[in-house]
Design an enzyme around this catalytic site. Sequence first.
Site, mmCIF file in Angstrom:
data_model
loop_
_atom_site.group_PDB
_atom_site.id
_atom_site.type_symbol
_atom_site.label_atom_id
_atom_site.label_comp_id
_atom_site.label_asym_id
_atom_site.label_seq_id
_atom_site.Cartn_x
_atom_site.Cartn_y
_atom_site.Cartn_z
ATOM 1 N N LYS A 39 0.832 -1.215 0.000
ATOM 2 C CA LYS A 39 0.000 0.000 0.000
ATOM 3 C C LYS A 39 0.863 1.260 0.000
ATOM 4 O O LYS A 39 0.629 2.185 -0.779
ATOM 5 C CB LYS A 39 -0.899 0.026 1.258
ATOM 6 C CG LYS A 39 -1.906 -1.105 1.307
ATOM 7 C CD LYS A 39 -2.803 -0.990 2.528
ATOM 8 C CE LYS A 39 -2.045 -1.126 3.844
ATOM 9 N NZ LYS A 39 -1.411 -2.444 4.041
ATOM 10 N N THR A 40 1.849 1.278 0.882
ATOM 11 C CA THR A 40 2.707 2.456 0.945
ATOM 12 C C THR A 40 3.482 2.600 -0.361
ATOM 13 O O THR A 40 3.699 3.702 -0.862
ATOM 14 C CB THR A 40 3.662 2.354 2.158
ATOM 15 O OG1 THR A 40 2.867 2.191 3.340
ATOM 16 C CG2 THR A 40 4.517 3.587 2.306
ATOM 17 N N ASP A 225 -1.875 7.722 3.868
ATOM 18 C CA ASP A 225 -1.470 6.366 4.274
ATOM 19 C C ASP A 225 -2.082 6.059 5.641
ATOM 20 O O ASP A 225 -2.431 6.977 6.385
ATOM 21 C CB ASP A 225 0.060 6.292 4.352
ATOM 22 C CG ASP A 225 0.586 4.856 4.269
ATOM 23 O OD1 ASP A 225 -0.246 3.914 4.253
ATOM 24 O OD2 ASP A 225 1.819 4.666 4.214
ATOM 25 N N GLU A 226 -2.211 4.783 5.983
ATOM 26 C CA GLU A 226 -2.707 4.370 7.311
ATOM 27 C C GLU A 226 -4.068 5.010 7.615
ATOM 28 O O GLU A 226 -4.311 5.490 8.723
ATOM 29 C CB GLU A 226 -1.700 4.751 8.412
ATOM 30 C CG GLU A 226 -0.270 4.326 8.143
ATOM 31 C CD GLU A 226 0.055 2.927 8.647
ATOM 32 O OE1 GLU A 226 -0.857 2.250 9.182
ATOM 33 O OE2 GLU A 226 1.214 2.497 8.489
ATOM 34 N N GLN A 256 -5.273 -3.112 11.119
ATOM 35 C CA GLN A 256 -4.128 -2.463 11.757
ATOM 36 C C GLN A 256 -4.498 -1.174 12.475
ATOM 37 O O GLN A 256 -3.637 -0.355 12.776
ATOM 38 C CB GLN A 256 -3.026 -2.185 10.727
ATOM 39 C CG GLN A 256 -2.425 -3.453 10.154
ATOM 40 C CD GLN A 256 -1.243 -3.155 9.238
ATOM 41 O OE1 GLN A 256 -0.218 -2.675 9.678
ATOM 42 N NE2 GLN A 256 -1.406 -3.444 7.954
ATOM 43 N N ARG A 610 5.327 -7.108 10.977
ATOM 44 C CA ARG A 610 6.520 -6.325 10.643
ATOM 45 C C ARG A 610 7.647 -7.246 10.164
ATOM 46 O O ARG A 610 8.635 -6.791 9.609
ATOM 47 C CB ARG A 610 7.053 -5.533 11.850
ATOM 48 C CG ARG A 610 6.120 -4.505 12.482
ATOM 49 C CD ARG A 610 5.575 -3.534 11.504
ATOM 50 N NE ARG A 610 4.259 -3.973 11.044
ATOM 51 C CZ ARG A 610 3.712 -3.590 9.893
ATOM 52 N NH1 ARG A 610 4.335 -2.784 9.087
ATOM 53 N NH2 ARG A 610 2.525 -4.033 9.528
HETATM 54 P P1 ATP Z 1 1.776 -2.122 5.974
HETATM 55 O O1 ATP Z 1 0.346 -2.525 5.998
HETATM 56 O O2 ATP Z 1 2.570 -2.892 6.958
HETATM 57 O O3 ATP Z 1 1.951 -0.650 6.029
HETATM 58 P P2 ATP Z 1 2.099 -1.980 3.125
HETATM 59 O O4 ATP Z 1 0.886 -2.572 2.537
HETATM 60 O O5 ATP Z 1 2.205 -0.521 3.158
HETATM 61 O O6 ATP Z 1 2.352 -2.615 4.562
HETATM 62 P P3 ATP Z 1 4.640 -1.851 1.806
HETATM 63 O O7 ATP Z 1 5.434 -1.441 2.982
HETATM 64 O O8 ATP Z 1 4.314 -0.873 0.776
HETATM 65 O O9 ATP Z 1 3.316 -2.586 2.325
HETATM 66 O O10 ATP Z 1 5.315 -3.101 1.115
HETATM 67 C C1 ATP Z 1 5.829 -4.186 1.844
HETATM 68 C C2 ATP Z 1 7.142 -4.658 1.239
HETATM 69 O O11 ATP Z 1 6.913 -5.283 0.002
HETATM 70 C C3 ATP Z 1 8.081 -3.503 0.969
HETATM 71 O O12 ATP Z 1 9.399 -3.925 1.183
HETATM 72 C C4 ATP Z 1 7.850 -3.234 -0.512
HETATM 73 O O13 ATP Z 1 8.947 -2.623 -1.128
HETATM 74 C C5 ATP Z 1 7.616 -4.641 -1.051
HETATM 75 N N1 ATP Z 1 6.770 -4.658 -2.261
HETATM 76 C C6 ATP Z 1 5.514 -4.183 -2.359
HETATM 77 N N2 ATP Z 1 5.029 -4.383 -3.609
HETATM 78 C C7 ATP Z 1 6.011 -4.987 -4.318
HETATM 79 C C8 ATP Z 1 6.141 -5.465 -5.673
HETATM 80 N N3 ATP Z 1 5.146 -5.357 -6.558
HETATM 81 N N4 ATP Z 1 7.314 -6.044 -6.030
HETATM 82 C C9 ATP Z 1 8.314 -6.168 -5.142
HETATM 83 N N5 ATP Z 1 8.261 -5.754 -3.858
HETATM 84 C C10 ATP Z 1 7.120 -5.155 -3.444
HETATM 85 MG MG MG Z 2 2.399 0.819 4.776
#
Ligand code: ATP
Ligand code: MG
Length: 754
Positions: A39-40, A225-226, A256, A610
């Site tokens: 997402k981030t 975000d969040e 979360q 995490r």
């Molecule tokens: P959270 O809910 O914990 O905030 P999130 O959904 O924001 O998590 P991110 O932090 O954006 O998730 O991504 C998690 C990990 O996966 C990061 O290291 C990110 O770089 C990697 N990632 C996300 N999408 C891809 C992709 N399409 N290819 C490779 N790596 C990815």
């Molecule tokens: Mg995130």
Amino acid sequence: MAGTASFVELEKHLNPAQVEAVVHGEGPQLVLAGAGSGKTRVITWRIAWLVQERGIDPGSIAAVTFTNKAAAEMRERVEELLGLYPLPTFVGTFHRWALVALRRYGERVGLRRDFAILDSDDQVSLVKEALAAEGLPEKSYPPRTMLAAISAAKNRLLDPGAYEAEADGFFARKVAAVYRRYQGLLQRASGIDFDDMIALAVRLLAEHDDVAERLRRRARWLLVDEFQDTNHAQLALIRQLAGEGGNLTAVGDEDQGIYRWRGAELENILRFEDSFPGATVRKLERNYRSTQTILDASGGLIAHNQGRRGKHLWTDRGAGAPVEVYKASDEVDEARWIVNTLQGLRREGDYKLADMAVLVRTNAQTRALEDEMLRQQVPYVLVGGTRFYQRAEIKDVVAYLRVLRNPRDEISLRRILNQPPRGIGRTTQEALFTEAAERSMPVWDLLVNDELAAFSPRAARALRAFAHLVTSLQEAADELPLPALLERLLESTGYRGLYNEDDPDDLARIENLREFLSAAQEFTEARSVNAADEDLLTAFLDHVSLVADLDTWESERGVSLMTLHSAKGLEFGAVVVGGLEEGLLPHFNAQGAREDVEEERRLLYVGMTRAEERLFLSTCRRRRIAGRYQDQLESSFLREIPPETLEVTTSPSLFTDPRADSVYSFFGKGTRGGGAGEGGAGATFGERVAASIEAEEAGGGAGLRRGGRVQHPTLGEGTLIAIEGDGDYAKYTVVFDRAGKRKLIARYASLDPV
Ligand code: ATP
Ligand code: MG
């Protein structure tokens, strides 16, 4: 730029569902997806895409996150993607956004230009003043309870009038009166608190179309975000900025949400389409962060929550190692196991220190961990800057700076009047404030304009000297760069001479002040790059207020040690979550109401997710709380994690216990994988432990003398430099060779002469 080339780029870095969210056109969208699903990443890539592909002015994009740390990481990522330094896009927290707006346009909502920002200690003293003025005893109206109620009101955008109107019942009416009084005092000190920031920004947008127009221009493309942790006021701010059909991209995960206690409303994300009709809702199901085992373990846990939309996460990273659970005898044993485990991972060469984190529910839990890290000489970073900025000497210096900025900041003024001591005693202070109140003039005006005839000649002289000190520093503030001003301040206020380098406590204070100077230096250097016209002192004080609230103070690289709340959005190769015990996680505040327990479960879920490859959980059978041992029950959450994902180890010290069987079965009820037997005969464990500790301690105090060498089970060897009092509650001051100076109570110290 050739569109197709970049599009290929996108597909190389993002999966199809992510690409859709990144290239979403106009109008609102919500990306509702699980932890680690990217997402981030969608937010950072969307900013880059908007600028690069759609030719959007980066100055008209704003991205809002929850912590300063997350914001800093996001900014870096986008700068890297775009090769644009510094990025003219706003990337920061809600509070930072609001503060920037209020510094610029605050006068439109009745703020003075140099308004101060109160921290929570300041708030408490104001509430106490309000209570006194209303004639309400603190016993029946605890200041923290009052503040929580006031904060909740502000988060719901209720001013004292509106709150009063809906106040129902005796207590609520008293709260309303205190709230009104508190706002009055804030105004008199020309200060605002954290909740005011958002509420005033909302008012600014709602009441002043011209300002709103200007602010909206800088947030035409808004990304949040969040989103699950937004409260009513923050949602109102987003709605004001984006409008119903605006270009809002919100991302979040209802599993979360961990800020209910700060007024966050999960409804905001669960009913997103009510606020933004016609919004596109997208899901991401592929997880890129964690192994399948970690996903199964955390997914199994969170499935016990009811208030959720539900989702399924998958990964192609493979099963990975099982989640390891350690059942420790106490917090010292737990800390030792945790640090040994981390050391093992480091030795095997799999992880660097910075790839590892230990997460805990409460700040107090970090103490035992810090001791052990020191003992084993493992560098660590304590994330959670409150500590640093809450130190008395730092708060003093900040108070000075605030008074230089705004001498009507009476909370800060009160703090520094006699600090360092300069002969302005309590009575004089009280008389000063009373006099000012009676003549309804600000204390500062009285100090600089009045003959001070009401005071004894000695008191008047001391007050005049203080006023002179402040005015001369004010002049210096106009001329000197911030770090030089600080030097001057420390010099002329007498802080320089106040401390004795040979006293370890004083030395720590000196080091803190030096650290503060470096912070000012760093801040000045970072600022002078692009914001020459900004008022640096105000900007620095704003910065201090913002980072002191929840966030990070990072000085060196090491294992990260932090609370679960500050871990959101982050990721680490290996993660330990400590203290899975009833009363800690779930926290005792939460026992009872389902919603509260669900929030605690989400907190553990956030912690577990995490982890990228290795996840460790630990629980103690007894734990020292406020110096006394208490028996602990294993967290019920541990039973909710699918057993096939876990590998349980029990502390050897629990087996060597002469009555280990009964002890083990008592605490082992409902455990898995460790071969625990059933049975409930061990209820006396606690008593026995308590007895054995007392026996140990009784022996511990004997034969200690000042100047002698001593041995502590975790802190190692040191020199006993002072003994205050005698008997069980004597205080020992020991300078440990590795852990530095500590004060220990005889009864609990377990010190032995060497
Ligand atoms: P959270 O809910 O914990 O905030 P999130 O959904 O924001 O998590 P991110 O932090 O954006 O998730 O991504 C998690 C990990 O996966 C990061 O290291 C990110 O770089 C990697 N990632 C996300 N999408 C891809 C992709 N399409 N290819 C490779 N790596 C990815
Ligand atoms: Mg995130």
